[in-house]
Write a protein that holds these residues in place. Structure first.
Motif, mmCIF file in Angstrom:
data_model
loop_
_atom_site.group_PDB
_atom_site.id
_atom_site.type_symbol
_atom_site.label_atom_id
_atom_site.label_comp_id
_atom_site.label_asym_id
_atom_site.label_seq_id
_atom_site.Cartn_x
_atom_site.Cartn_y
_atom_site.Cartn_z
ATOM 1 N N CYS A 149 -42.710 -46.534 -25.372
ATOM 2 C CA CYS A 149 -41.345 -46.209 -24.921
ATOM 3 C C CYS A 149 -40.444 -47.436 -25.032
ATOM 4 O O CYS A 149 -39.291 -47.342 -25.483
ATOM 5 C CB CYS A 149 -41.372 -45.707 -23.479
ATOM 6 S SG CYS A 149 -42.083 -44.059 -23.261
ATOM 7 N N GLU A 150 -40.968 -48.566 -24.608
ATOM 8 C CA GLU A 150 -40.200 -49.809 -24.653
ATOM 9 C C GLU A 150 -39.780 -50.149 -26.085
ATOM 10 O O GLU A 150 -38.615 -50.488 -26.343
ATOM 11 C CB GLU A 150 -41.074 -50.928 -24.070
ATOM 12 C CG GLU A 150 -40.428 -52.271 -23.949
ATOM 13 C CD GLU A 150 -41.395 -53.232 -23.273
ATOM 14 O OE1 GLU A 150 -41.193 -53.531 -22.086
ATOM 15 O OE2 GLU A 150 -42.366 -53.675 -23.936
ATOM 16 N N ARG A 151 -40.714 -50.043 -27.025
ATOM 17 C CA ARG A 151 -40.403 -50.365 -28.417
ATOM 18 C C ARG A 151 -39.381 -49.396 -29.005
ATOM 19 O O ARG A 151 -38.476 -49.792 -29.748
ATOM 20 C CB ARG A 151 -41.687 -50.329 -29.257
ATOM 21 C CG ARG A 151 -42.587 -51.540 -29.095
ATOM 22 C CD ARG A 151 -42.048 -52.779 -29.808
ATOM 23 N NE ARG A 151 -41.944 -52.585 -31.230
ATOM 24 C CZ ARG A 151 -42.963 -52.747 -32.090
ATOM 25 N NH1 ARG A 151 -44.161 -53.106 -31.636
ATOM 26 N NH2 ARG A 151 -42.779 -52.558 -33.384
ATOM 27 N N LEU A 152 -39.511 -48.117 -28.674
ATOM 28 C CA LEU A 152 -38.582 -47.113 -29.195
ATOM 29 C C LEU A 152 -37.174 -47.327 -28.655
ATOM 30 O O LEU A 152 -36.184 -47.181 -29.384
ATOM 31 C CB LEU A 152 -39.080 -45.708 -28.865
ATOM 32 C CG LEU A 152 -40.386 -45.292 -29.561
ATOM 33 C CD1 LEU A 152 -40.894 -43.975 -28.970
ATOM 34 C CD2 LEU A 152 -40.199 -45.164 -31.072
ATOM 35 N N ILE A 153 -37.069 -47.681 -27.374
ATOM 36 C CA ILE A 153 -35.761 -47.980 -26.786
ATOM 37 C C ILE A 153 -35.142 -49.195 -27.473
ATOM 38 O O ILE A 153 -33.945 -49.217 -27.787
ATOM 39 C CB ILE A 153 -35.878 -48.206 -25.267
ATOM 40 C CG1 ILE A 153 -36.158 -46.884 -24.541
ATOM 41 C CG2 ILE A 153 -34.634 -48.876 -24.704
ATOM 42 C CD1 ILE A 153 -35.010 -45.899 -24.544
ATOM 43 N N LEU A 154 -35.955 -50.209 -27.729
ATOM 44 C CA LEU A 154 -35.456 -51.415 -28.402
ATOM 45 C C LEU A 154 -34.926 -51.099 -29.802
ATOM 46 O O LEU A 154 -34.027 -51.772 -30.298
ATOM 47 C CB LEU A 154 -36.565 -52.475 -28.487
ATOM 48 C CG LEU A 154 -36.888 -53.205 -27.183
ATOM 49 C CD1 LEU A 154 -38.119 -54.087 -27.351
ATOM 50 C CD2 LEU A 154 -35.700 -54.037 -26.722
ATOM 51 N N GLN A 155 -35.480 -50.064 -30.415
ATOM 52 C CA GLN A 155 -35.013 -49.654 -31.742
ATOM 53 C C GLN A 155 -33.741 -48.808 -31.674
ATOM 54 O O GLN A 155 -33.193 -48.435 -32.703
ATOM 55 C CB GLN A 155 -36.110 -48.881 -32.477
ATOM 56 C CG GLN A 155 -37.234 -49.752 -33.006
ATOM 57 C CD GLN A 155 -38.114 -49.011 -33.995
ATOM 58 O OE1 GLN A 155 -38.090 -47.777 -34.070
ATOM 59 N NE2 GLN A 155 -38.900 -49.739 -34.757
ATOM 60 N N GLY A 156 -33.304 -48.454 -30.466
ATOM 61 C CA GLY A 156 -32.065 -47.706 -30.316
ATOM 62 C C GLY A 156 -32.223 -46.206 -30.189
ATOM 63 O O GLY A 156 -31.238 -45.465 -30.178
ATOM 64 N N HIS A 157 -33.457 -45.708 -30.071
ATOM 65 C CA HIS A 157 -33.683 -44.268 -29.980
ATOM 66 C C HIS A 157 -33.484 -43.766 -28.546
ATOM 67 O O HIS A 157 -33.495 -44.547 -27.589
ATOM 68 C CB HIS A 157 -35.096 -43.915 -30.453
ATOM 69 C CG HIS A 157 -35.360 -44.299 -31.869
ATOM 70 N ND1 HIS A 157 -34.666 -43.756 -32.928
ATOM 71 C CD2 HIS A 157 -36.244 -45.188 -32.417
ATOM 72 C CE1 HIS A 157 -35.108 -44.278 -34.056
ATOM 73 N NE2 HIS A 157 -36.056 -45.150 -33.772
ATOM 74 N N GLU A 158 -33.328 -42.456 -28.420
ATOM 75 C CA GLU A 158 -33.343 -41.801 -27.105
ATOM 76 C C GLU A 158 -34.775 -41.361 -26.835
ATOM 77 O O GLU A 158 -35.402 -40.730 -27.688
ATOM 78 C CB GLU A 158 -32.411 -40.591 -27.106
ATOM 79 C CG GLU A 158 -30.951 -40.943 -27.304
ATOM 80 C CD GLU A 158 -30.064 -39.711 -27.265
ATOM 81 O OE1 GLU A 158 -30.491 -38.696 -26.672
ATOM 82 O OE2 GLU A 158 -28.962 -39.764 -27.829
ATOM 83 N N VAL A 159 -35.276 -41.686 -25.660
ATOM 84 C CA VAL A 159 -36.682 -41.434 -25.349
ATOM 85 C C VAL A 159 -36.803 -40.540 -24.125
ATOM 86 O O VAL A 159 -36.251 -40.848 -23.062
ATOM 87 C CB VAL A 159 -37.451 -42.752 -25.122
ATOM 88 C CG1 VAL A 159 -38.887 -42.468 -24.681
ATOM 89 C CG2 VAL A 159 -37.441 -43.606 -26.390
ATOM 90 N N LEU A 160 -37.527 -39.440 -24.290
ATOM 91 C CA LEU A 160 -37.906 -38.587 -23.168
ATOM 92 C C LEU A 160 -39.383 -38.842 -22.891
ATOM 93 O O LEU A 160 -40.240 -38.491 -23.700
ATOM 94 C CB LEU A 160 -37.673 -37.107 -23.498
ATOM 95 C CG LEU A 160 -38.191 -36.102 -22.465
ATOM 96 C CD1 LEU A 160 -37.542 -36.320 -21.098
ATOM 97 C CD2 LEU A 160 -37.969 -34.662 -22.947
ATOM 98 N N CYS A 161 -39.657 -39.471 -21.781
ATOM 99 C CA CYS A 161 -41.027 -39.798 -21.384
ATOM 100 C C CYS A 161 -41.531 -38.698 -20.446
ATOM 101 O O CYS A 161 -40.933 -38.435 -19.406
ATOM 102 C CB CYS A 161 -41.039 -41.154 -20.682
ATOM 103 S SG CYS A 161 -42.579 -41.527 -19.831
ATOM 104 N N VAL A 162 -42.640 -38.071 -20.817
ATOM 105 C CA VAL A 162 -43.231 -37.000 -20.019
ATOM 106 C C VAL A 162 -44.600 -37.452 -19.522
ATOM 107 O O VAL A 162 -45.430 -37.903 -20.312
ATOM 108 C CB VAL A 162 -43.360 -35.711 -20.853
ATOM 109 C CG1 VAL A 162 -44.225 -34.689 -20.144
ATOM 110 C CG2 VAL A 162 -41.985 -35.138 -21.144
#
Length: 320
Positions: A23-36
């Protein structure tokens, strides 16, 4: 759903050890993340630095129930991954792997999302071939204490490839070998966390059997990089692909590194080997090198030093 290169990405099991780093890496790339996550083994603490991010959302949900969201990509990591946790409720463990896969594949089919399955080296069981290539079908006990996890993950792989063949779904399957690093659960029963916590507490360090069984240990940052490279491959690449460290060490050698890094005076003691515990486990990562252009870069001692720092802080904060 896509705005330029920004994607809406679902990470199941996102509050766990691997999931929180992803999740951390995806956020750093600028994506929207839904963590379930149902927070059985994952924790909000693993995500506390992301909770105020506008592009991050945490949803408490069990993947054995359907989920109705709009999404571009799915990383399916949901499942307890250590023996002490997946053997606590073995029926639920199997349901998480199998029903969870069915639900995520159904969601991917409806939304036309690309979906990645975090499978495991446990699909190889106690292997007769060493190191293990992806073509090897494994040697797994279907009725043992570890079977809920081993066979659950094997069935999930079956479902992924049947959805791929039957429905043309774009799937990615990676088989994850031993991974370690910050945010491991201190009581998960895994060898790295066990050894570090025992050493930091000055307790006897437990080796099972003679300590000569071998494992390969991949630092979490390297592992997450491989998963993301796999997700970025073209539709013709479904896998499975092994991701892990091909450098083997004995459990005794690992214990000696931990003792050296921590400066602990703990003694090494031996206990009986658990049932179905494999003697050797090491990936053949030829495919990962050729297809993903990936191999681990973090040396074992460096990774252990970072992990020891994390557990040292955790034990001090919580007096564990």
């Amino acid at each position: 759903m896509r705005y330029g290169n920004i994607k809406k990405i679902l990470v199941t099991g996102g509050a766990g050890f691997l999931g929180s780093h992803l999740c951390e890496r995806l956020i750093l790339q600028g994506h929207e993340v839904l963590c379930v996550d149902n927070l059985f083994t994952g924790t909000r603490t693993n995500l506390k630095h992301l909770l105020n991010e506008a592009r991050f959302e945490l949803l408490r949900h069990d993947v054995t129930f359907p989920l109705y969201v709009e999404i571009d990509e799915i990383y399916n990591l949901a499942c307890p991954a250590s023996p002490v946790h997946y053997q606590f409720d073995p029926v639920q463990t199997t349901k998480t792997s199998v029903h969870g896969a069915i639900n995520m594949l159904g969601l991917a089919k409806r939304t036309k999302a690309r979906v990645l399955q975090a499978s495991t080296s446990e699909v190889y069981g106690d292997p007769e071939i060493h190191p293990q290539p992806e073509e090897y079908w494994g040697r797994v006990n279907p009725i043992g204490f570890r079977s809920c996890y081993d066979e659950g993950k094997r069935c999930a792989e079956t479902l992924f490839f049947d959805y791929h063949r039957q429905h043309g779904l774009e799937v990615k399957v990676v088989r994850i070998f031993n991974t370690y690093g910050p945010r491991m659960h201190p009581n998960d029963g895994r060898v790295v966390s066990n050894l570090i916590v025992q050493a930091l507490r000055g307790e006897d360090i437990t080796l099972y059997g003679d300590g000569q069984q071998t494992r390969s240990f991949c630092y979490v940052d390297d592992l997450i990089e491989a998963m993301m490279r796999m997700m970025a491959t073209g539709p013709e690449i479904a896998g499975p692909i092994n991701i892990g460290n091909p450098s083997e060490v004995t459990i005794r050698q690992l214990a000696e590194v931990v003792l050296d890094v921590t400066g602990s005076s703990s003694r090494l003691i031996h206990r009986p080997l658990p049932p179905d515990d494999p003697r050797q486990r090491c990936p053949d990562i030829t495919r990962a090198r050729e297809i993903l252009g990936w191999e681990p870069t973090v040396p074992l001692r460096q990774g252990i030093e970072k992990t020891v720092l994390y557990f040292d802080r955790l034990l001090a904060e919580h007096r564990l």
